[in-house]
Motif scaffolding. Structure first.
Motif, PDB file in Angstrom:
ATOM      1  N   ALA A  44       0.835  -1.202   0.000  1.00  0.00           N
ATOM      2  CA  ALA A  44       0.000   0.000   0.000  1.00  0.00           C
ATOM      3  C   ALA A  44       0.870   1.253   0.000  1.00  0.00           C
ATOM      4  O   ALA A  44       0.571   2.236  -0.694  1.00  0.00           O
ATOM      5  CB  ALA A  44      -0.930  -0.011   1.209  1.00  0.00           C
ATOM      6  N   GLN A  45       1.974   1.233   0.747  1.00  0.00           N
ATOM      7  CA  GLN A  45       2.874   2.388   0.782  1.00  0.00           C
ATOM      8  C   GLN A  45       3.515   2.612  -0.581  1.00  0.00           C
ATOM      9  O   GLN A  45       3.619   3.751  -1.056  1.00  0.00           O
ATOM     10  CB  GLN A  45       3.954   2.161   1.849  1.00  0.00           C
ATOM     11  CG  GLN A  45       4.957   3.300   1.980  1.00  0.00           C
ATOM     12  CD  GLN A  45       4.302   4.584   2.452  1.00  0.00           C
ATOM     13  OE1 GLN A  45       3.523   4.581   3.406  1.00  0.00           O
ATOM     14  NE2 GLN A  45       4.599   5.701   1.787  1.00  0.00           N
ATOM     15  N   ALA A  46       3.946   1.526  -1.225  1.00  0.00           N
ATOM     16  CA  ALA A  46       4.564   1.652  -2.552  1.00  0.00           C
ATOM     17  C   ALA A  46       3.568   2.171  -3.574  1.00  0.00           C
ATOM     18  O   ALA A  46       3.904   3.023  -4.412  1.00  0.00           O
ATOM     19  CB  ALA A  46       5.130   0.293  -2.992  1.00  0.00           C
TER      20      ALA A  46
ATOM     21  N   PHE B   8       3.703   5.762  -5.596  1.00  0.00           N
ATOM     22  CA  PHE B   8       3.577   5.815  -7.055  1.00  0.00           C
ATOM     23  C   PHE B   8       2.477   6.806  -7.458  1.00  0.00           C
ATOM     24  O   PHE B   8       2.661   7.608  -8.389  1.00  0.00           O
ATOM     25  CB  PHE B   8       3.265   4.418  -7.582  1.00  0.00           C
ATOM     26  CG  PHE B   8       3.239   4.317  -9.084  1.00  0.00           C
ATOM     27  CD1 PHE B   8       4.412   4.234  -9.815  1.00  0.00           C
ATOM     28  CD2 PHE B   8       2.033   4.302  -9.764  1.00  0.00           C
ATOM     29  CE1 PHE B   8       4.391   4.160 -11.197  1.00  0.00           C
ATOM     30  CE2 PHE B   8       1.998   4.219 -11.147  1.00  0.00           C
ATOM     31  CZ  PHE B   8       3.194   4.141 -11.859  1.00  0.00           C
ATOM     32  N   ALA B   9       1.335   6.759  -6.747  1.00  0.00           N
ATOM     33  CA  ALA B   9       0.242   7.692  -7.057  1.00  0.00           C
ATOM     34  C   ALA B   9       0.656   9.127  -6.752  1.00  0.00           C
ATOM     35  O   ALA B   9       0.315  10.060  -7.506  1.00  0.00           O
ATOM     36  CB  ALA B   9      -1.009   7.313  -6.265  1.00  0.00           C
ATOM     37  N   SER B  10       1.393   9.322  -5.648  1.00  0.00           N
ATOM     38  CA  SER B  10       1.855  10.664  -5.308  1.00  0.00           C
ATOM     39  C   SER B  10       2.795  11.207  -6.376  1.00  0.00           C
ATOM     40  O   SER B  10       2.706  12.380  -6.760  1.00  0.00           O
ATOM     41  CB  SER B  10       2.558  10.645  -3.950  1.00  0.00           C
ATOM     42  OG  SER B  10       3.101  11.914  -3.646  1.00  0.00           O
ATOM     43  N   LEU B  11       3.663  10.369  -6.879  1.00  0.00           N
ATOM     44  CA  LEU B  11       4.577  10.802  -7.936  1.00  0.00           C
ATOM     45  C   LEU B  11       3.817  11.152  -9.212  1.00  0.00           C
ATOM     46  O   LEU B  11       4.132  12.154  -9.881  1.00  0.00           O
ATOM     47  CB  LEU B  11       5.603   9.701  -8.220  1.00  0.00           C
ATOM     48  CG  LEU B  11       6.633  10.000  -9.308  1.00  0.00           C
ATOM     49  CD1 LEU B  11       7.445  11.244  -8.951  1.00  0.00           C
ATOM     50  CD2 LEU B  11       7.544   8.809  -9.529  1.00  0.00           C
TER      51      LEU B  11
ATOM     52  N   LEU C 253       1.554  15.389 -12.791  1.00  0.00           N
ATOM     53  CA  LEU C 253       0.403  16.114 -13.345  1.00  0.00           C
ATOM     54  C   LEU C 253       0.478  17.597 -13.007  1.00  0.00           C
ATOM     55  O   LEU C 253       0.263  18.465 -13.879  1.00  0.00           O
ATOM     56  CB  LEU C 253      -0.889  15.501 -12.801  1.00  0.00           C
ATOM     57  CG  LEU C 253      -2.191  16.128 -13.300  1.00  0.00           C
ATOM     58  CD1 LEU C 253      -2.298  16.025 -14.816  1.00  0.00           C
ATOM     59  CD2 LEU C 253      -3.397  15.462 -12.627  1.00  0.00           C
ATOM     60  N   ASN C 254       0.794  17.920 -11.740  1.00  0.00           N
ATOM     61  CA  ASN C 254       0.919  19.332 -11.360  1.00  0.00           C
ATOM     62  C   ASN C 254       2.061  20.004 -12.113  1.00  0.00           C
ATOM     63  O   ASN C 254       1.955  21.169 -12.525  1.00  0.00           O
ATOM     64  CB  ASN C 254       1.151  19.437  -9.849  1.00  0.00           C
ATOM     65  CG  ASN C 254      -0.073  19.029  -9.043  1.00  0.00           C
ATOM     66  OD1 ASN C 254      -1.198  19.114  -9.541  1.00  0.00           O
ATOM     67  ND2 ASN C 254       0.129  18.575  -7.822  1.00  0.00           N
TER      68      ASN C 254
ATOM     69  N   LEU D 145       9.664   7.073 -11.984  1.00  0.00           N
ATOM     70  CA  LEU D 145       8.519   6.175 -12.149  1.00  0.00           C
ATOM     71  C   LEU D 145       8.941   4.714 -12.133  1.00  0.00           C
ATOM     72  O   LEU D 145       8.281   3.870 -11.508  1.00  0.00           O
ATOM     73  CB  LEU D 145       7.788   6.499 -13.464  1.00  0.00           C
ATOM     74  CG  LEU D 145       6.914   7.756 -13.464  1.00  0.00           C
ATOM     75  CD1 LEU D 145       6.362   8.011 -14.851  1.00  0.00           C
ATOM     76  CD2 LEU D 145       5.779   7.603 -12.459  1.00  0.00           C
ATOM     77  N   SER D 146      10.052   4.392 -12.836  1.00  0.00           N
ATOM     78  CA  SER D 146      10.483   2.994 -12.887  1.00  0.00           C
ATOM     79  C   SER D 146      10.865   2.495 -11.500  1.00  0.00           C
ATOM     80  O   SER D 146      10.571   1.350 -11.131  1.00  0.00           O
ATOM     81  CB  SER D 146      11.668   2.852 -13.849  1.00  0.00           C
ATOM     82  OG  SER D 146      12.749   3.684 -13.446  1.00  0.00           O
ATOM     83  N   GLY D 147      11.516   3.358 -10.695  1.00  0.00           N
ATOM     84  CA  GLY D 147      11.861   2.953  -9.336  1.00  0.00           C
ATOM     85  C   GLY D 147      10.640   2.723  -8.470  1.00  0.00           C
ATOM     86  O   GLY D 147      10.586   1.761  -7.683  1.00  0.00           O
ATOM     87  N   LYS D 148       9.637   3.609  -8.581  1.00  0.00           N
ATOM     88  CA  LYS D 148       8.401   3.430  -7.803  1.00  0.00           C
ATOM     89  C   LYS D 148       7.665   2.161  -8.236  1.00  0.00           C
ATOM     90  O   LYS D 148       7.125   1.429  -7.399  1.00  0.00           O
ATOM     91  CB  LYS D 148       7.501   4.648  -7.985  1.00  0.00           C
ATOM     92  CG  LYS D 148       8.109   5.955  -7.487  1.00  0.00           C
ATOM     93  CD  LYS D 148       8.385   5.927  -6.001  1.00  0.00           C
ATOM     94  CE  LYS D 148       8.911   7.283  -5.515  1.00  0.00           C
ATOM     95  NZ  LYS D 148       9.216   7.282  -4.055  1.00  0.00           N
ATOM     96  N   GLN D 149       7.641   1.899  -9.568  1.00  0.00           N
ATOM     97  CA  GLN D 149       6.982   0.689 -10.042  1.00  0.00           C
ATOM     98  C   GLN D 149       7.728  -0.553  -9.568  1.00  0.00           C
ATOM     99  O   GLN D 149       7.109  -1.573  -9.219  1.00  0.00           O
ATOM    100  CB  GLN D 149       6.907   0.715 -11.572  1.00  0.00           C
ATOM    101  CG  GLN D 149       6.161  -0.470 -12.182  1.00  0.00           C
ATOM    102  CD  GLN D 149       4.721  -0.548 -11.728  1.00  0.00           C
ATOM    103  OE1 GLN D 149       3.992   0.428 -11.806  1.00  0.00           O
ATOM    104  NE2 GLN D 149       4.298  -1.714 -11.238  1.00  0.00           N
TER     105      GLN D 149
END
Length: 416
Positions: free
Chosen positions: A92-94, A98-101, A106-107, A251-255
């Motif tokens: 869930a944290q990961a 990922f969603a936060s990134l 987007l911002n 992104l690749s690291g978060k994924q």
């Protein structure tokens, strides 16, 4: 006489029996040797199967233990489960990271779009400034042309004034001698006055044109300064525009973090990789399982072998593909059919002869060390139809190689 004849008959019978016994012994020995050579056999054999140690991939307490020792299980059955709460939280944290990134990206896209709009506005202002500079340059050129025309008009007016003055100077002496009339002299004076006024007007126009040129040059310098300023604004606005590369590179690291967390969560439930039998189960529910630490063993029940150690003098009569009979000591009255899978090509050398060598070969011990014994090599005999047979790993067995039978068949036993 009859007694002497009877004694000779008895002696003759005894000699015949002795010869018959020796001949029988020799024939029996030859038959045994022939049978041993054609159909080698050994009781130095054990039942063997593939087995693996089951060790968890993740750490944690065992919350469910679904097996018992020596239980027969099927492929895909759940063996045990490890507390998955820490791994669910990690997943869930990961996913949240990922969603936060993605939200930051987007911002940042919106910010970049706004900055790009500022760049476009600055570029438009630069274009307008450049157009103004061009107009100012044209005005300067026009003013220069006006100055040139005004100077030409001044020169013309001065020339005409000088001519009028010279003409008046010639006429005035002639008036006293009455070579010219008073009207001609007055007309010459009027011409001088007119030419003087025209010269003054031409100089005024020249001054006005020079003032216009000065104003046009000032406007040109102002337009040039405005263009330089707008170009600096374009450069500054362009430098202010950021890129998404640093964020997208994460992104690749978060994924990968999500994949690792999912991998760990999936391995909280340990399942059987194949049909097997549980053995050496030494843990219970509630025990803490350590990653990579074996907790019990699975014996693969698909394929069983008999590992038979044959003397090196018998290897010339054994080849892969030969049929074999297997007897296990727990049920010696049942014959299992087998086939020779492979013949060993290496064993650990005798340490009493050449010293201790490195490990890595089968260690087939010899039974006597004061007599030179033939080395024994392992022969792997696969049981053709084990079914639900009473096989146990390490059980003693007797193996008979039916070499003559397979030679007469002239084909592999599994050929159709």
């Amino acid at each position: 006489m009859p007694e002497e004849t009877t004694g000779r008959n008895i002696k003759r019978r005894g000699s015949f029996c002795s010869v018959a016994i020796v001949a029988y012994t020799i024939c029996s020995g030859m038959c045994v040797l022939w049978t041993t050579a054609v159909n080698p056999r050994t009781d130095d054999a054990e039942i063997f199967a593939n087995f693996i140690g089951i060790a968890p991939v993740v750490n944690g307490p065992i919350t469910r233990l679904n097996i018992s020792d020596n239980q027969l299980i099927k492929e895909g059955d759940t063996l045990f489960e490890i507390d998955d709460r820490p791994y669910r939280y990690a997943l869930a944290q990961a996913q949240s990271d990922f969603a936060s990134l993605n939200g930051q990206i987007l911002n940042q896209r919106r910010t970049i779009a706004s900055l790009n709009s500022g760049v476009d506005v600055a570029k438009s202002a630069a274009v307008n400034s450049e157009a103004g500079l061009n107009r100012a340059s044209a005005s300067v050129e026009q003013a220069k042309a006006d100055v040139s025309n005004a100077k030409a008009a001044v020169d013309k007016a001065d020339s005409e004034l000088a001519y009028a003055k010279n003409n008046l100077g010639r006429l005035e002496p002639l008036l006293a001698r009455q070579f010219v009339t008073v009207d001609q002299v007055d007309q010459a004076k009027t011409t001088v006055d007119t030419r003087s006024q025209a010269a003054r007007q031409a100089r005024s126009q020249l001054a006005l044109s020079e003032a216009g040129l000065t104003a046009a040059e000032a406007q040109y310098r102002q337009a040039e300064a405005t263009l330089t300023q707008t170009r600096h604004q374009v450069s500054q606005a362009s430098y202010s525009v950021t890129t998404l590369d640093p964020l997208q590179g994460q992104l690749s690291g978060k994924q990968a973090a999500i994949d690792v967390a999912q991998y760990n969560l999936d391995h909280c439930r340990v399942v059987a990789p194949f049909d097997a039998r549980i053995t050496n189960l030494t843990i219970s529910q509630g025990a803490y399982a350590h990653s990579g630490e074996q907790v019990f063993t699975l014996i693969d029940t698909h394929i069983w072998w008999a590992i038979a150690n044959f003397r090196e003098t018998q290897l010339q009569h054994i080849r892969p593909g030969m049929q074999a009979d297997i007897y296990i000591l727990s049920r010696p009255n049942i014959r299992f059919r087998g086939v020779v899978d492979s013949v060993g090509y290496g064993v650990t050398p005798d340490a009493d002869l050449i010293g201790r060598l490195t490990t890595g070969l089968p260690d087939v011990q010899r039974t006597l060390n004061w007599v030179h014994l033939a080395s024994r090599f392992p022969i792997r005999v696969r049981v053709l139809d084990p079914g639900q047979g009473p096989f146990r790993l390490g059980e003693s067995a007797v193996v008979v190689i039916r070499g003559q039978r397979s030679l007469r068949a002239g084909r592999w036993p599994w050929s159709s």
